[in-house]
Each structure stands twice: as structure tokens, then as C-alpha cells.
Design an enzyme around this catalytic site. Sequence first.
Site, PDB file in Angstrom:
ATOM      1  N   ASP A 166       0.839  -1.202   0.000  1.00  0.00           N
ATOM      2  CA  ASP A 166       0.000   0.000   0.000  1.00  0.00           C
ATOM      3  C   ASP A 166       0.867   1.241   0.000  1.00  0.00           C
ATOM      4  O   ASP A 166       1.868   1.310   0.735  1.00  0.00           O
ATOM      5  CB  ASP A 166      -0.850   0.022   1.285  1.00  0.00           C
ATOM      6  CG  ASP A 166      -2.284  -0.374   1.028  1.00  0.00           C
ATOM      7  OD1 ASP A 166      -2.764  -0.205  -0.107  1.00  0.00           O
ATOM      8  OD2 ASP A 166      -2.928  -0.852   1.992  1.00  0.00           O
ATOM      9  N   GLU A 177     -13.756  -2.601  -1.959  1.00  0.00           N
ATOM     10  CA  GLU A 177     -13.988  -2.768  -0.518  1.00  0.00           C
ATOM     11  C   GLU A 177     -15.403  -2.362  -0.127  1.00  0.00           C
ATOM     12  O   GLU A 177     -15.860  -1.258  -0.426  1.00  0.00           O
ATOM     13  CB  GLU A 177     -12.955  -1.949   0.284  1.00  0.00           C
ATOM     14  CG  GLU A 177     -13.130  -2.140   1.785  1.00  0.00           C
ATOM     15  CD  GLU A 177     -11.919  -1.762   2.616  1.00  0.00           C
ATOM     16  OE1 GLU A 177     -10.864  -1.406   2.064  1.00  0.00           O
ATOM     17  OE2 GLU A 177     -12.052  -1.830   3.860  1.00  0.00           O
TER      18      GLU A 177
HETATM   19  O1  KIV Z   1      -4.639  -2.049   4.098  1.00  0.00           O
HETATM   20  C1  KIV Z   1      -5.253  -3.084   3.819  1.00  0.00           C
HETATM   21  O2  KIV Z   1      -5.142  -4.100   4.494  1.00  0.00           O
HETATM   22  C2  KIV Z   1      -6.143  -3.070   2.668  1.00  0.00           C
HETATM   23  C3  KIV Z   1      -7.064  -4.231   2.500  1.00  0.00           C
HETATM   24  C4  KIV Z   1      -8.066  -4.217   3.560  1.00  0.00           C
HETATM   25  C5  KIV Z   1      -7.627  -4.300   1.157  1.00  0.00           C
HETATM   26  O3  KIV Z   1      -6.127  -2.149   1.910  1.00  0.00           O
END
Ligand code: KIV
Length: 284
Positions: free
Chosen positions: A87, A185
Site C-alpha cells: 500500500d 472494498e
Molecule cells: O490495508 C489493507 O489491508 C487493505 C485491504 C483491507 C484491502 O487495503
Amino acid sequence: MNPLKKITIHDILQKKNGNERLTVLTAYDYPMAFLCDNAGIDIILVGDSGGMVVLGYPSTIPVRMDEMLLFVGAVSRGTKHSLITADMPFGSYQSSVEMAVDNAIKLIKAGSDAVKLEGGSEIFNKVKALVDSGIPVMGHVGLKPQTSVLWNGYRTQGSTVTSARKIISDAKSLERAGVFSIVLEMVTEEVTELVSRSVEVPIIGIGSGTKCDGQVLVLHDILGLYRQLQPRFVKRYLDLAEQIHVALSNYIHDVRSGAFPSQENTFHMPPEEYSKLKETIEKE
Ligand code: KIV
């Protein structure tokens, strides 16, 4: 998929409308990544959710690049087979295309194979610039925890015509920008199905029903390690918090009572050396 082979973006794309769904789980450290990889998980997502479930932040908003880089390095050292996607944390891609590319490159250099950004048409230029720089990108629409929490909290998305149309057009925009998959989501199943039919890339659902090409969940949720938030879409496979509690109580009991350590856990000097030592000490 072949458990001995490193999973590629090509393998992920092949999963669109396939018989077998993609398996995605989050991990943030070496031992958990090792276990996920060993179990045959297709994609390990180094989610900014690590800020909540590992670092104890109340949301993903405070998560910083240096924290994500630490998670990614540890996960990559524990992973041989799964595709790693990291991310981009809040604040690491909002200001400019250059900032997005620079930070994505840092995550790739730390060991990630791809990056994930939250957003739709408004981040088209950034996603395109990342893809043009050779960085595989996973999209994330529907509930976007980095910003939703500021507006309306964690709520189901795609319940109205306006919201549904926005999600569908965001997904199409991400596909045009070149993403290799899209996380949806907390989107209603009806809209998830429409999104899935509108794009050629795999849809990975979290709380978005059954009409997806794969599913992602937070590891600490399925293992019962994080209890502060318990969304209805999570299935808990283990009550690890309870098992850890039992183990720790047993340890405390053993140490307090002297049951641990036993001779099994104890080291000894060779007897001749010990006799010599005692002799020298007595002489002194
Ligand atoms: O940060 C995370 O774990 C996510 C998932 C929930 C898709 O973005």
C-alpha cells in the site's frame, strides 16, 4: 498455481473469470509472510492496515512511508512465491505525480513487486505515470479507508445509483490507467458484479460478496489477533488471541512456580572444569 514458482502479474491477469479464485492476505512481518507464502497465498498485501493491527494507530491515516518500508523489507525476506503488493500510505502520493513515482520506487526497491493506491478517476494520472515507469499497480475503490473515515466512516458503498455509477466509472478509469487488478472494498454485491463485468482485470473483494475473482482479508482478523474492529464480512479461522493468552498464562505460572526452566533447558560446565573452579575459589 505452481507453489514453487514466483507468481507474476501475468498469472494474476489469467485469473479473470477463472475457475479458481485469487487468494490474497495481508502480512507485515517476516514470520507471517513466511507462513502465508508457505501456505500458497497468491498475493501478500503489505497493507497500511498494518498501522492499525501492528502499530496500534486508530486508523490508517497516520501510517508513514518509513513504516511501510520496514514492513515491506521484512515481508520480502519471508516470501519466495507470493506476489507482494504494498500500500502507498496516505500522504505518499497525493501531492504530485513525481511524489507518487518517487515513493512507489522506494517500496519496489524495499522488496515489493507492485503497489496499491486508493482512489478512482482522480488518481488516473498518478496510476498511469506509475505504470509507465514500469511499476505494477493494484487499484482500490469502494470504501477507501484513508479518506472514508474522514467523511462518513466505514460504510457500505454502492447502495445508490449515484454511488454505483461512480464506482463503475472509477474502476474503468483505473483499468484505462493500466492497473493489473482492483480491490473493491465493502461494495454491494450487485454493483460488484457490474464492475466485474465492466473491466477485464481481476476484481479482488473485501466485504463485496461472491462475484469477485478473488478475496482479500486482513491476516490479524482471520487469525483472531485484532479485536478492536470486527467487520461482518470477516471470517475468523482461529482464535489466536485466546491461544496466546493460554500460552502466556502457562509461562507466567511456570516461571513463578519454578517449573521453568527445567534441566532440559539448562547448560552445565564439564564436571572436571567445575571441580577445578571450586578448588581455585576455595584457595582464594
Ligand atoms: O490495508 C489493507 O489491508 C487493505 C485491504 C483491507 C484491502 O487495503
